[in-house]
Enzyme design. Structure first.
Site, PDB file in Angstrom:
ATOM      1  N   ARG A 123       0.829  -1.202   0.000  1.00 14.45           N
ATOM      2  CA  ARG A 123       0.000   0.000   0.000  1.00 14.45           C
ATOM      3  C   ARG A 123       0.866   1.256   0.000  1.00 14.45           C
ATOM      4  O   ARG A 123       1.367   1.678   1.034  1.00 14.45           O
ATOM      5  CB  ARG A 123      -0.948   0.016   1.196  1.00 14.45           C
ATOM      6  CG  ARG A 123      -1.967   1.158   1.018  1.00 14.45           C
ATOM      7  CD  ARG A 123      -3.058   1.108   2.026  1.00 14.45           C
ATOM      8  NE  ARG A 123      -3.837  -0.103   2.024  1.00 14.45           N
ATOM      9  CZ  ARG A 123      -4.768  -0.425   1.118  1.00 14.45           C
ATOM     10  NH1 ARG A 123      -5.019   0.383   0.099  1.00 14.45           N
ATOM     11  NH2 ARG A 123      -5.443  -1.549   1.221  1.00 14.45           N
TER      12      ARG A 123
ATOM     13  N   ARG B 284       0.393  -6.356  -9.752  1.00 15.59           N
ATOM     14  CA  ARG B 284       1.028  -5.775  -8.567  1.00 15.59           C
ATOM     15  C   ARG B 284       1.548  -6.827  -7.599  1.00 15.59           C
ATOM     16  O   ARG B 284       2.273  -6.510  -6.666  1.00 15.59           O
ATOM     17  CB  ARG B 284       0.055  -4.827  -7.846  1.00 15.59           C
ATOM     18  CG  ARG B 284      -1.178  -5.478  -7.254  1.00 15.59           C
ATOM     19  CD  ARG B 284      -2.043  -4.453  -6.519  1.00 15.59           C
ATOM     20  NE  ARG B 284      -3.277  -5.033  -5.996  1.00 15.59           N
ATOM     21  CZ  ARG B 284      -4.083  -4.416  -5.146  1.00 15.59           C
ATOM     22  NH1 ARG B 284      -3.798  -3.203  -4.717  1.00 15.59           N
ATOM     23  NH2 ARG B 284      -5.189  -4.988  -4.730  1.00 15.59           N
TER      24      ARG B 284
ATOM     25  N   HIS C  30      -1.748   3.657  -9.992  1.00 11.55           N
ATOM     26  CA  HIS C  30      -2.510   3.948  -8.779  1.00 11.55           C
ATOM     27  C   HIS C  30      -1.643   4.690  -7.752  1.00 11.55           C
ATOM     28  O   HIS C  30      -1.419   4.200  -6.635  1.00 11.55           O
ATOM     29  CB  HIS C  30      -2.978   2.594  -8.228  1.00 11.55           C
ATOM     30  CG  HIS C  30      -3.998   2.626  -7.145  1.00 11.55           C
ATOM     31  ND1 HIS C  30      -3.884   3.390  -6.004  1.00 11.55           N
ATOM     32  CD2 HIS C  30      -5.163   1.949  -7.015  1.00 11.55           C
ATOM     33  CE1 HIS C  30      -4.930   3.178  -5.227  1.00 11.55           C
ATOM     34  NE2 HIS C  30      -5.718   2.305  -5.814  1.00 11.55           N
TER      35      HIS C  30
ATOM     36  N   ASP D  11     -14.054   8.569  -3.234  1.00  9.63           N
ATOM     37  CA  ASP D  11     -13.677   7.565  -4.239  1.00  9.63           C
ATOM     38  C   ASP D  11     -14.488   7.880  -5.492  1.00  9.63           C
ATOM     39  O   ASP D  11     -15.687   7.629  -5.538  1.00  9.63           O
ATOM     40  CB  ASP D  11     -14.002   6.159  -3.696  1.00  9.63           C
ATOM     41  CG  ASP D  11     -13.309   5.047  -4.461  1.00  9.63           C
ATOM     42  OD1 ASP D  11     -12.680   5.324  -5.500  1.00  9.63           O
ATOM     43  OD2 ASP D  11     -13.412   3.883  -4.022  1.00  9.63           O
TER      44      ASP D  11
ATOM     45  N   GLU E  10      -5.081   8.770  -9.924  1.00 11.37           N
ATOM     46  CA  GLU E  10      -4.693   7.635 -10.757  1.00 11.37           C
ATOM     47  C   GLU E  10      -5.062   7.853 -12.224  1.00 11.37           C
ATOM     48  O   GLU E  10      -6.218   8.160 -12.525  1.00 11.37           O
ATOM     49  CB  GLU E  10      -5.403   6.373 -10.239  1.00 11.37           C
ATOM     50  CG  GLU E  10      -5.313   6.206  -8.731  1.00 11.37           C
ATOM     51  CD  GLU E  10      -6.305   5.185  -8.179  1.00 11.37           C
ATOM     52  OE1 GLU E  10      -6.648   4.237  -8.902  1.00 11.37           O
ATOM     53  OE2 GLU E  10      -6.744   5.351  -7.027  1.00 11.37           O
TER      54      GLU E  10
HETATM   55  O1  LIG Z   1      -7.086  -1.698  -1.212  1.00 11.82           O
HETATM   56  P1  LIG Z   1      -6.730  -1.772  -2.663  1.00 11.82           P
HETATM   57  O2  LIG Z   1      -7.078  -3.095  -3.270  1.00 11.82           O
HETATM   58  O3  LIG Z   1      -5.279  -1.453  -2.920  1.00 11.82           O
HETATM   59  O4  LIG Z   1      -7.591  -0.682  -3.401  1.00 11.82           O
HETATM   60  C1  LIG Z   1      -7.548   0.632  -2.999  1.00 11.82           C
HETATM   61  C2  LIG Z   1      -8.510   1.536  -3.776  1.00 11.82           C
HETATM   62  O5  LIG Z   1      -8.146   1.590  -5.115  1.00 11.82           O
HETATM   63  C3  LIG Z   1      -8.862   2.520  -5.960  1.00 11.82           C
HETATM   64  O6  LIG Z   1      -8.475   3.819  -5.711  1.00 11.82           O
HETATM   65  C4  LIG Z   1     -10.354   2.358  -5.865  1.00 11.82           C
HETATM   66  O7  LIG Z   1     -11.033   3.431  -6.460  1.00 11.82           O
HETATM   67  C5  LIG Z   1     -10.797   2.180  -4.428  1.00 11.82           C
HETATM   68  O8  LIG Z   1     -12.162   1.817  -4.436  1.00 11.82           O
HETATM   69  C6  LIG Z   1      -9.970   1.131  -3.724  1.00 11.82           C
HETATM   70  O9  LIG Z   1     -10.422   0.937  -2.413  1.00 11.82           O
END
Ligand SMILES: O=P(O)(O)OC[C@H]1O[C@H](O)[C@H](O)[C@@H](O)[C@@H]1O
Length: 289
Positions: A68, A91, A162, A205, A264
């Site tokens: 993350r 990833r 992202h 979001d 993103e």
């Molecule tokens: O927790 P992850 O799988 O890394 O995703 C993290 C985030 O990614 C994107 O930004 C989506 O728009 C979110 O809805 C999601 O929660």
């Protein structure tokens, strides 16, 4: 035998949180760290020593779990819009370093992910090559994702770069440049049009139609960042989990949401069709102002 890798002197191999990674450092003092897992940029520091990405101190760094922070490459699926694991598998897998070079724009590192036994578990009929070029310049970072279909069958993909931008404080952060763009607020599940700058007070979001000009991120402390993306990306996603969702994310500190904002470059609304032999590429460029 493949040719030995040709790498510019600015690149060296390092362990980062115990995992294989490469660091590029320019004489100007700008540096970037790219992990083998996911070709994920995990750090970008500018000559003033400022770290430009958020990286959660609670990320696992076990060589396969999603990390993350930095810039996860979501491919070949964005989020849960399809049958694949969330955000695809790129990833979670090791990418191969293909090489790098120094040029007028700065220093570039190139990584490759091809179909393998691991990818065919999820994507059986899909031959593909995904490449990420990471170019570091003075106060600038450019990421270019390229996708090729070398196989006999047609497939499509969705994707995103992202990036978790480091912010001083999400409450004082403003994102300009999306005024007038179509927006899907995925928290409220409402489709509307953005009016004015984007500001943050709680979970956010949204999937926007990409804007024609670069966005500008304004930090609480006065710093500014230009965020440009090539027209091949039809969307821009803006995400901050806010306090409640953040507290529920096991790989985030409870107040981690305050220091991050994901902006993103993405292809979501229209999956990219890839006929046999097709090639696609799209970039995102971050520039300190
Ligand atoms: O927790 P992850 O799988 O890394 O995703 C993290 C985030 O990614 C994107 O930004 C989506 O728009 C979110 O809805 C999601 O929660």
């Amino acid at each position: 035998m493949p040719d030995p890798l040709s790498l510019p002197p600015s690149v060296r191999s390092i362990p980062f949180h115990g995992q294989p990674a490469w660091q590029m450092a320019l004489p100007t003092g700008d540096t970037v760290i790219v992990a083998e897992q996911g070709a994920q940029v995990l750090s970008w520091t500018t000559a003033d020593g400022a770290e430009r990405f958020f990286l959660s101190p609670r990320s696992l760094f076990d060589g396969h779990s999603a990390v993350r922070g930095g810039v996860p490459v979501c491919f070949p699926q964005f989020n849960q819009r399809g049958p694949l694991p969330k955000h695809g598998f790129a990833r979670n897998l090791p990418w191969r370093l293909e090489g790098g070079e120094e040029g007028e724009q700065g220093a570039t590192l190139r990584l490759l992910l091809e179909d393998s036994e691991a990818t065919r578990r999820w994507w059986p009929e899909h031959a593909f090559a995904a490449r990420l070029a990471v170019t570091l310049g003075a106060g600038t970072l450019r990421l270019e994702l390229s996708v090729h279909n070398p196989g006999p069958t047609t497939w499509d993909f969705t994707a995103a770069l992202h990036g978790y931008l480091h912010v001083d404080d999400i409450g004082g952060t403003r994102l300009d440049g999306l005024d007038g763009q179509a927006r899907w607020d995925t928290v409220a599940d409402v489709r509307d049009v953005q009016h004015g700058p984007v500001t943050f007070a709680g979970e956010y979001d949204s999937v926007f139609a990409a804007a024609p000009a670069p966005l500008q991120l304004h930090q609480a402390g006065g710093g500014r960042l230009s965020i440009a993306q090539s027209p091949e990306w039809g969307n821009t996603v803006v995400w901050n989990p806010g306090a409640t969702l953040c507290a529920a994310l096991p790989d985030m500190p409870a107040d981690g949401y305050r220091q991050m904002l994901c902006v993103e470059a993405a292809c979501i609304d229209e999956p990219v069709p890839m006929a046999p032999g097709a090639r696609w590429s799209g970039w995102q460029q971050l520039q300190v102002l």
